[in-house]
Scaffold this motif. Structure first.
Motif, short mmCIF file in Angstrom:
data_model
loop_
_atom_site.label_atom_id
_atom_site.label_comp_id
_atom_site.label_asym_id
_atom_site.label_seq_id
_atom_site.Cartn_x
_atom_site.Cartn_y
_atom_site.Cartn_z
N SER A 175 9.85 89.00 50.12
CA SER A 175 11.11 88.88 49.08
C SER A 175 11.12 89.68 47.90
N ARG A 176 9.89 90.35 47.63
CA ARG A 176 9.52 91.17 46.42
C ARG A 176 10.35 92.34 46.72
N VAL A 177 10.52 92.66 47.81
CA VAL A 177 10.83 94.09 48.48
C VAL A 177 12.39 94.28 47.87
N ASP A 178 12.64 94.94 46.86
CA ASP A 178 13.94 95.09 46.38
C ASP A 178 14.91 96.05 47.26
#
Lengths: 370, 378, 142, 194, 282, 677
Positions: free
Chosen positions: C46-49
């Motif tokens: 979920s850190r992947v923007d």
């Protein structure tokens, strides 16, 4: 569907009545500017100065939702303020409320059928001919020549959503006729009572059936919308299309500044992250032999879409503000609606509908891996 | 300097050859300059090496899409240019670079500044919607002649700092009658570099050029004063000013494209100037109506206080204004007066300190009559 | 290696707990796979923007792989749900803006599935090789 | 006869026989096989031999010819080896390497030939063909045949397909491709596949 | 409602002891339409698997392609060998795109295309899984409560997939037998022992041994009849009793058993075609 | 922003030949030297060795490096090692970045050229990234000295006892009504054949009575939150319906209870009552009412137990209780359960009454079991022949692909017991005999010498089909005797299936709660197979016993003790540094849209109502970065994984350097190649 009632008062009488009969601290609407030939979205606090207001003036120098946000973000008014918003502005406001950038306390939201607006540069108050043709087209349920391309292709021009407290039906009528209105919310109904408008149980239903005009306009616009989307989609056929679409962009970021949804204080794409060390420019240039500056020009648009595409209400402000005539709004409308479709999300539809990226459904995880 | 290296032949080609030569003999590693895309219908800034040079460069663009000083800032802000980079700038861009260097937004390390006699630029919007080929042609033919092309931007037509003086290398076009151009070293670095060019020995006197430059400068200065005077009349007083600004949509685009407005977050967007709804209602009450968004004039005036001293009258703001407000003229007028106080000329000299950053003890005594006191360097 | 010798470059954002571990496991098990992948560790998928994905494509990456925990396995309980939505958004935008969405792949690979990781990498690399080089990589005007 | 190493190679590469490398020699297959008592070697032993390239012996054994495709071994194999398929492969290899044809091969051929001819099979046709090749076995089955005829269960007349010509074209094309493959065109593809 | 399935009878359907007749009768009774795939061909079975590379796939693929063309999504089989051959071809072709391409190349000669969008099913499994047991019970007219039936499944119904039932100890048919009101022999251990299949022809001696075990276990555990679902199984188990006077275990098809339960007539069941005579004990 | 001009040192590790065998390490370090800001680049045989670390330390001190990149193994292996080296040398440990060129490169790439190219890319990514690294300080937290042990089997009991003896408080949670686990079901233990009860019962009592152990039987852990040193545990205590304080354990209630249920403890070989204790020596010896089978709960009448309980201990009103405890570390010792062979239908378990699983056979042999320790068939006969089938469920791709490690030994123990108790013929069907323990091989030899038939072959089938007269009334075991190369059909009276071990049910929930993972076989993944066999990737979570993989008793006990040691060592540190990677919000950028608050799973973000910006509670933040990616304003950064760092790494990876390679820095810096010491 709420019943429409003939209020038997004109718009200026209506605004005056709001001040008189309901304890309203202010009214915000488009108004003549004391200087110049332009109109601006203005907040009035007394009946007299409010006479300058021309709420249906077909220009949008600012998206009113942005104005509402500025007005209420810090603190809501302690007394009621009536605000006129076009349907797209209303949708934008809903989105802004979801992300806590605006409050609805003590606001009386008034919306109306929107015939679209002209690019703000191309309309002034003295331009009577243009305004007349606008009114005529309105009356007949047609698109007026010269309105913004996104407006001409907007099918959500009737404020159906229930966020507005008062809805004024305009299409098929003339703006200076007595207003035909509905009052979907409790607040709206109270206002009607205060203004002495009889609510439907005593029946004054709409004298003119507006539906044919609305329908014909809807059809025309639907067709236009389809064409517009097709045009944009063909424009983005491949990477080359992406390049040529934004080829002229001078990275002024005006589009994001006037966008009601782009509420960020510092745009991510203006941040340190996208300022590179000098060596990075050299290396990138070495890769391609040449490097166009400023870099990340396209990324800005693509990235901005990723941030607000889901909430884009296609109000058209960005396109108006673009100094180099990139069809920004048409692009965002088209691609935004594609993205919205993925999550089955309609921006501005419902205050309680969570933003797509802040929620999920349990079942979708299995389906996406590819 | 009374002599410059004379290079014969068409200007465009000659300049390209000169730049290429510097890249080829490793006097420079890259060059930052205007260019065109493959289809040739779009002007932009490019960062190029010797391979990219032929493909994309176009040294004398007829429009200013983005202000070159901003590009230099992008490239060098963090620790300066990594390797030797030549930068080809308009004179106003050059001045902006100098101003930004003072403001530490540009690092001049490893940069070779090259400028030229600028014929001005067309308004961007008119260029984009007009016949570009025709305009390109008109512009090119005017290079090196004394006649300005038709339809220049207002600020350009009254620009009196149209030569590239102050650059490491100045490209002299005026007086060359399109037969060639001079390469005039402006600094030691420039001199060193010029020694490495092929034609380093073909000197030609600059006398004819200097005269023409002088004459044009005088003529422009006159025009400038009169134009600005009359413009000042038209915007005198808040009433008039508001009329001019009435179509402003608060997009703040003028500040976005301004090379001098380097702030990441504009103060006028900050929370400091935001107020609650009730406060705004009170303001509306006082003024019988409050334009939303508010603080329109404050933004423009405030911006003037921040950067008018450094304003180089490049005209980028006006090009970018979607409402066609003559922003650049407005700022030029404003800057004309503020500069007089401090005898400050932006971009004139890198060593000239910014007026706000220095003071003179004598000044204090004369606080009542600032106009009479000449600002002197500390 | 394909005939034209084209070696794509694939950026992989892998979650620290599952897919990155699976990549480690593939290594310790000496499972050979295509060399085109370059791994960037993130703590959670979920850190992947979405911007990362789009930027990678615009900057010329031939493929972007996002690896997260299998459904129900997220170390942060629900991160992968958000990751999916973010990737879905990025994909839709890419698709509509003329970027090839086949270059984006999201996979759930549990920590214990070294072979699966290698399989996914091989499969994805093959696919990317078939698609060919990302035109944005050489596009000066992007 | 081709040498053992080449044969092993062919078995491993072309027919994916390398799967038998996984075999742990537990004997489940032989223990499960209904025909194990009649085989020269159990499947387990056969694989052990194939692994060590005793292909001559492997292809000359009767083991694979006894495989009846009951898949009993396959479902139980702890190493998930598709034994039946390897038996098919070995049968095909043995037939190709012109080992003395066992009875089962003849039976298969008797089965195949009416299929090739009519697209369908009638028991009578197959039996007749087989009877020509193995008169002794046929004789043994004679009483049974008579019984069937009496019960009107033996179909004598072939039932050719409606679109027989199309069917034959399809089969010819398949044959052609198969030959191409053996001739090496596609063989390369096969061998590099793994 | 009529349930319609594509039907692949296979080569031995017609010659089997009353299989065809009883199946048709049962279908009539239950309202099932087994629509024969027009111009189907032999599936090739073990014989082709054992001798041919490509053709062994082309044969089943052709029939499946025909079925697809004729609009069937499910193919019902009544023969274990056909069932397993078709399923195997379908699975393999699905896994191996290259092979599928080649097969299609051959099929194009006849203007056919195999996509693989269908399901291969056995008729017995259809009866158990697609029909409610209560639905079947409604048709039962004869009381078979004391009739002990040994369900013989053969090898290839569940193997190698094992997805419709256990591979060693299936119970599908037990459920059917129960629904018909008869008593399934639940501890019938030989239910998936091998009958020898085609080896019966070449190695009849050894096959007889195998079949004896199948019969003997049924006899020892008190079955009245063995119930089968494959023509070859039926034939082998039935025919292997020929030389042995001591046992007399009738081997019938499940459709015949259904017919018995439904009270269908002699011509519908054709029990007279069995080699070991069948006599109803009840 | 650069806090100082970066001076980067790049160190490429050979890892013996693990890396250098594939990757041209010289080329990589030479290449690294040409990268921007790289001050020095070296390669070395073993970077993680002392001299390797010293190299980094010396360079930092002598050359003034302020950033370090080591290209070696996975950060999981040695990131901490090198961070510590950086710290020792006086720079912030977070000024370090690791490029994984072993697990992600040299070990997985076929072509050396490609591997070298990939290594260069990875190093370049790391160099670019480290430039953006910020100084971070790890947070220091107090460690709660209490320990939670999940599972009351032999490993859990041992761990609990050791910690409790060390003076620390232990919560021991067991989901069954009694502790004891699988071991309490056994009769004898191999190879010494001492009685399992004799060695385990004292442990049970010790645990039950230890003042530092809070025993929570019939309870389950339902939630674990927090982090190392500060876990918050929620435990569900199921109602026993018997007041533990009053119950005297007299057992009258069980005698009177009319409801009969198959005993779980005896693996369905006997019945128990609805009010029961699993076995006579249960600890605690408080009875429990099985509400699913209690007549009162089902039909609302009976209450016989209540009537007969003199202590008035029965309490039908008891409710489920949720207890919260705070601990600093957790030991997972959830053990194993046996494989259910019913899915291997050819063995007929469940169909043939004389087929037993090994754990059932343990109960049969046990003096407290169904036959009081006598080996008898269900119809009471003494068996004349017994088959023991090895590897049931184990080493089988259709079931569990691993070797269960203990079956060979216990099977031979059974062989011995059968011999001893019945004199029957014993057939051991095995694939391989695995007896790698102290005295194990000797035991194997002993059983061989006792005349046990060892048949090497996996049993293909167990059937009751009668082929020959001697088969009648027996079960025929069919297997190929692979050594004699013939298929044997052996009739026997009894079959024991030596079933394999598999992880206990519910282990998935436990690992999910504590945030660790299972391996492909379903056992818990330890931190490192060699160097961290008791630790897990989640700090403060340890494993002991069979939950990590099949083990025999000595190994389980050793692991219990080891895990206790780990936990005690953690406690004794008192304070603990934890990762600095948490989210941080820049109040100047935050617009207070609260999207971050919506996506935070831990509730670590809340709005400051005064400044109208969001704030992160660092103590709760776990550093996943979901908020960081969600914030459109990018007001949130995840420390050590911020946008600059990730995008810089991506940039480094994506952009080649070929154009400028070779002419940058080349004259000034030659990469130092250090010869291996």
């Amino acid at each position: 569907m709420e019943t429409f009632i003939n209020s038997r008062m004109t718009i200026s009488e209506f605004i005056a009545a709001i001040f008189d009969k309901r304890e309203t601290a202010g009214v915000a609407a488009m108004a003549k500017l004391p200087s110049g030939n332009k109109a601006a979205y203005t907040l009035f606090t007394d009946k007299k100065s409010a006479e300058n207001s021309i709420p249906f003036f077909p220009a949008m120098p600012v998206n009113a939702a942005k104005a509402v946000s500025k007005f209420t973000r810090q603190a809501s008014p302690s007394k009621e303020v009536a605000m006129f918003l076009r349907p797209c502005e209303l949708r934008a406001l809903t989105e802004l409320v979801k992300i806590k950038q605006a409050g609805l306390d003590n606001l009386l939201l008034i919306s109306f059928d929107c015939g679209g607006v002209f690019p703000f540069k191309e309309i002034s108050i003295s331009d009577e001919e243009k305004l007349k043709s606008y009114v005529d087209a309105f009356k007949n349920g047609k698109n007026c020549e010269g309105i913004r391309p996104v407006c001409a292709a907007c099918t959500k021009f009737v404020p159906k959503e229930n966020q507005a407290d008062i809805v004024i039906s305009l299409i098929g009528r003339k703006p200076h006729d007595p207003l035909v209105m509905s009052f979907p919310t409790e607040k709206g109904k109270n206002t009607a009572k205060a203004l002495g408008i009889d609510l439907p149980d005593k029946t004054h239903t709409s004298p003119v059936a507006p539906s044919t005009a609305v329908e014909s306009l809807f059809k025309e616009r639907e067709e236009k919308e389809k064409k517009l989307k097709e045009k944009i989609k063909t424009g983005f056929a491949d990477t080359g299309g992406l390049v040529s679409m934004f080829d002229r962009c001078i990275s002024c970021h005006a589009c994001s500044y006037v966008c009601p949804i782009c509420y960020c204080k510092n745009c991510y794409f203006d941040s340190q992250t996208f300022e590179y060390f000098s060596e990075s420019y050299f290396i990138r240039m070495g890769e391609k032999g040449a490097l166009r500056l400023p870099v990340d020009r396209t990324l800005f648009h693509v990235g901005r879409l990723s941030h607000m595409g889901l909430s884009c209400v296609a109000c058209g402000m960005c396109e108006d503000a673009c100094p180099v005539n990139i069809p920004v709004s048409q692009i965002f409308k088209t691609i935004g609606s594609e993205a919205q479709a993925v999550f089955d999300y309609i921006p501005g539809k419902d205050l309680n509908e969570a933003l797509p990226l802040l929620t999920y459904s349990e079942s979708e995880l299995e389906t996406f891996e590819d | 300097m009374d002599k410059g290296i004379w290079i014969d032949g068409p200007v465009n080609k000659g300049v390209m050859k000169f730049l290429k030569g510097l890249l080829e003999n490793n006097a420079m590693d890259a060059v930052l300059m205007p260019g065109k895309n493959k289809t040739g219908d779009s002007n932009a800034w490019f960062f190029l090496d010797r391979d990219g040079l032929d493909e994309s460069a176009s040294p004398f663009p007829p429009v200013m899409t983005t202000q070159g000083a901003k590009m230099v800032s992008y490239l060098t802000k963090k620790n300066g240019s990594w390797k030797k980079t030549g930068v080809l700038l308009r004179p106003c861009e050059l001045r902006a670079v100098i101003e930004l260097a003072k403001l530490k937004q540009v690092d001049l390390t490893n940069l070779v500044l090259i400028s030229y006699d600028c014929p001005g630029a067309f308004p961007l919007k008119e260029y984009l919607s007009g016949n570009q080929q025709e305009l390109d042609m008109a512009f090119e033919t005017s290079l090196g002649t004394q006649t300005d092309p038709e339809g220049l931007r207002n600020v350009c037509s009254i620009c009196s700092n149209f030569t590239g003086s102050g650059a490491d290398i100045e490209i002299g076009l005026i007086g060359a009658d399109s037969k060639g151009f001079w390469l005039i070293p402006g600094t030691e670095q420039g001199e060193e570099l010029l020694k490495k060019t092929e034609e380093s020995n073909s000197f030609k006197s600059l006398e004819s050029r200097d005269k023409l430059v002088e004459a044009k400068s005088v003529q422009r200065k006159e025009k400038r004063e009169t134009t600005l005077d009359s413009f000042q009349q038209s915007v005198n007083g808040p009433e008039n000013l508001m009329t001019v600004l009435s179509s402003c949509i608060n997009c703040h685009n003028c500040s976005r494209v301004c090379p001098i407005c380097f702030c990441r977050e504009c103060y006028f967007d900050s929370r400091a100037l935001n107020s609650g709804a009730d406060e705004m209602l009170r303001r509306a009450d006082r003024k019988q109506g409050l334009r939303l968004l508010p603080d329109l004039l404050l933004f423009h005036m405030g911006r003037m206080t921040h950067m008018s001293i450094s304003c180089v009258s490049c005209g980028a703001c006006e090009d970018a204004c979607p409402a066609d407000i003559p922003v650049s003229m407005l700022f030029t007028v404003a800057a004309r007066d503020t500069r007089k106080i401090f005898d400050y000329e932006p971009g004139r000299d890198i060593d000239e300190a910014l007026p706000y950053s220095v003071f003179n003890f004598e000044e204090l005594k004369n606080f009542e009559a600032p106009y009479t006191r000449q600002y002197s360097k500390q | 290696m394909t005939d034209n010798g084209y070696e794509p470059k694939i950026v992989a954002f892998l979650c620290n707990w599952c897919t990155f571990t699976a990549a480690d496991l593939a290594g310790t098990s000496r499972i050979k796979y295509q060399p085109n992948i370059r791994i960037i560790k993130v703590m959670c998928s979920s850190r992947v923007d979405p911007v990362f994905i789009l930027k990678a494509l615009l900057d010329g990456a031939d493929g972007v792989l996002i690896g997260g925990c299998a459904p129900g396995d997220c170390h942060y309980s629900k991160g992968n749900f958000y990751a999916r939505r973010k990737v879905a958004l990025a994909k839709t935008l890419a698709q509509n803006m003329g970027l090839d969405t086949d270059r984006i792949r999201l996979s759930w690979i549990p920590a214990s599935e070294g072979p699966k990781f290698a399989g996914v990498v091989n499969e994805f690399t093959e696919k990317i090789k078939k698609i060919g080089a990302n035109p944005a990589g050489q596009e000066v005007f992007i | 006869m081709t040498d053992n190493t080449t044969l092993k190679d062919r078995f491993f590469k072309k027919y994916h026989g390398e799967e038998i490398q996984k075999c742990i020699q537990c004997g489940t297959c032989s223990g499960s096989c209904p025909f194990a008592p009649y085989m020269d070697f159990g499947p387990r032993q056969l694989f052990a031999m194939a692994r060590e390239a005793d292909m001559d012996e492997v292809l000359n054994s009767n083991t694979m010819w006894f495989c009846v495709s009951c898949y009993n071994c396959v479902v139980k194999c702890p190493r998930d080896i598709s034994i039946t398929d390897h038996m098919y492969s070995l049968k095909k290899m043995a037939a190709k390497e012109s080992v003395k044809p066992p009875a089962m091969l003849d039976l298969y051929r008797s089965f195949n030939s009416p299929v090739e001819k009519y697209g369908r099979l009638t028991d009578a046709a197959a039996m007749a063909e087989f009877g020509l090749r193995h008169p002794v076995a046929a004789l043994k089955n004679m009483p049974l045949g008579v019984k069937l005829v009496l019960k009107k269960r033996l179909e004598i007349k072939p039932r050719p397909l409606d679109n027989l010509s199309g069917f034959i074209k399809v089969m010819e094309k398949a044959e052609e491709m198969e030959n191409q493959e053996t001739n090496g065109k596609l063989a390369n593809m096969e061998s590099t596949k793994q | 409602m009529i349930m319609r399935y594509g039907f692949f009878p296979g080569c031995s359907y017609k010659g089997a002891a009353g299989y065809k007749e009883s199946t048709e009768a049962v279908c009539r009774e239950l309202g099932i339409e087994l629509a024969e795939i027009k111009d189907w061909n032999c599936c090739g079975a073990t014989s082709y698997w054992s001798t041919q590379d490509l053709k062994s796939y082309v044969l089943p693929a052709r029939t499946m392609a025909l079925a697809e063309k004729q609009g069937f999504t499910e193919i019902a089989n009544i023969c274990n060998a056909c069932y397993s051959t078709l399923r195997k071809a379908l699975t393999r072709l699905d896994e191996d795109g290259e092979l599928k391409e080649k097969v299609n190349l051959a099929l194009h000669e006849e203007g056919l295309e195999f996509t693989g969008n269908l399901k291969i099913r056995h008729f017995m499994e259809i009866l158990v899984n697609d029909f409610d047991a209560d639905e079947i019970k409604k048709h039962v007219k004869t009381d078979l409560a004391e009739f002990v039936v040994a369900p013989y499944y053969g090898c290839q119904l569940n193997r190698p997939w094992g997805d419709i039932d256990d591979t060693i100890n299936p119970v599908l048919m037990d459920r059917l037998i129960k629904a018909l009101g008869a008593k399934p022999l639940t501890n019938y251990s030989a239910k998936t022992e091998c009958c020898g299949a085609a080896h019966m022809v070449a190695h009849s001696d050894s096959c007889v041994v195998l079949n004896r075990r199948i019969v003997k276990d049924a006899v020892e555990k008190g079955a009245d009849t063995i119930c089968t679902l494959c023509p070859l199984c039926q034939f082998n188990v039935d025919a292997s009793q020929a030389g042995n006077k001591s046992v007399n275990m009738p081997v019938i098809f499940f459709t015949q058993l259904m017919g018995l339960a439904f009270g269908l007539g002699k011509n519908d069941l054709m029990l007279n075609k069995l080699l070991t005579p069948f006599k109803m004990a009840v | 922003m650069r806090e100082s001009i970066p001076k980067i040192g790049v160190y490429v590790c050979h890892c013996g030949t693990n890396i250098s065998g594939k990757v041209d390490v010289d080329a990589v370090s030479q290449y690294a030297a040409t990268l921007p800001n790289v001050e020095t680049a070296r390669n070395f045989k073993f970077m993680c060795s002392n001299p390797g670390q010293q190299l980094v330390i010396d360079d930092i001190k002598e050359k003034g490096l302020n950033r370090v990149v080591v290209a070696s193994c996975s950060p999981r292996m040695h990131e901490k090692t090198f961070r510590k080296a950086c710290q020792t040398a006086g720079i912030n440990p977070y000024y370090f970045q690791m490029a994984c060129i072993r697990e992600h490169d040299s070990w997985v790439t076929e072509d050396p050229d490609q591997a070298t190219k990939k290594a260069k890319d990875l190093v370049r990514g790391a160099v670019f990234r480290v430039t953006h690294h910020q100084q971070l300080t790890s947070r220091v937290v107090d460690i709660n000295p209490n320990v939670l042990v999940i599972g009351g089997g032999i490993a859990g009991m041992q761990a609990a006892l050791d910690i409790a003896d060390g003076g620390k408080k232990v919560y021991l949670v067991e989901r069954e009504p009694s502790i004891g686990g699988n071991m309490s079901k056994f009769d004898k233990t191999f190879p010494t054949l001492d009685c399992a009860a004799c060695i385990s019962t004292p442990k049970l009592v010790a645990v039950g009575q230890h003042e530092n152990i809070e025993l929570m039987t019939y309870s389950e852990v339902i939630d674990v939150s927090g982090f190392v040193g500060n876990f918050k545990i929620k435990i569900k205590q199921k109602p026993r319906y018997v007041d533990a304080d009053k119950c005297t354990g007299c057992g009258v209630c069980s005698e009177k209870c009319p409801s009969k249920v198959l005993s779980e403890f005896d693996h369905e070989l006997t019945n128990r009552k609805a009010i029961y204790t699993p076995f006579p020596q249960s600890v605690p010896n408080t009875r429990v009412i099985d509400a699913d089978h209690c007549i009162y709960f089902k039909k609302n009448r009976c209450r016989l137990c209540e009537k007969f309980c003199e202590a008035n201990a029965i309490d039908f009103e008891q409710k489920e209780k949720i207890v919260e405890v705070d601990v600093g570390s957790v030991i997972i010792a959830t053990g194993f359960e046996t494989f259910d062979p019913v899915t291997i239908s050819q063995y007929g378990f469940g169909r043939f009454p004389e087929v037993y699983t090994s754990i059932q056979f343990e109960r049969i042999n046990n003096a407290t079991g169904p036959t009081s320790g006598k080996i008898l068939t269900k119809d009471g006969r003494k068996p004349e022949s017994v088959a023991i089938v090895h590897c049931v469920g184990s080493r089988d791709k259709n079931h569990m692909k691993y070797c269960s490690r203990v079956c060979c030994m216990y099977s031979m123990k059974f062989a011995h017991l059968v011999h001893e108790k019945t004199g029957a013929e014993v057939y051991e069907f095995y694939i391989d005999i695995r007896s790698p323990g102290k005295g194990y091989e000797e035991f194997y030899n002993r059983v061989q010498e006792e005349g046990t038939h060892f048949i090497r072959g996996k049993v293909a089938q167990i059937t009751d089909i009668v082929d020959s007269p001697e088969d009648r009334g027996k079960l025929v075991v069919v297997a190929e005797d692979t050594l004699a190369r013939k298929v044997r059909r052996i009739p026997v009276d009894m079959v024991v299936l030596s079933v394999g071990l598999k992880p206990s049910s519910g282990i998935e929930d436990i690992v999910r709660m504590v945030g660790i993972s299972l391996d492909s076989d379903g056992w818990i993944n330890e931190l490192h197979p060699k160097l961290g066999p008791l630790a897990t990737p989640s700090d403060g979570i340890f494993v002991a016993g069979c939950c990590q993989g099949p083990k025999d008793i000595p190994d389980s006990v050793a692991q219990g003790q080891g895990a206790a040691g780990e936990a005690l060592s953690l406690i004794s540190r008192g304070k603990l540094e934890i990762e600095a990677s948490v989210a941080n919000i820049d109040p100047e950028k935050c617009m207070g849209c609260r999207q971050c608050e919506d996506v935070c799973f831990y509730g670590a973000i809340s709005l400051n109502p005064v400044s109208f910006v969001c704030e992160v509670n660092e103590a709760i933040c776990k550093g996943c970065g979901n908020c960081t990616a969600t914030c459109p304003n990018k007001a949130i950064e995840l420390k050590h994984f911020n946008n600059d760092e990730i995008l810089a790494e991506m940039e480094g990876i994506l952009f080649n350097f070929d154009k400028f390679q070779g002419d940058f820095n080349q004259d000034e810096i030659k990469p130092d190649i250090i010869e291996p010491v």
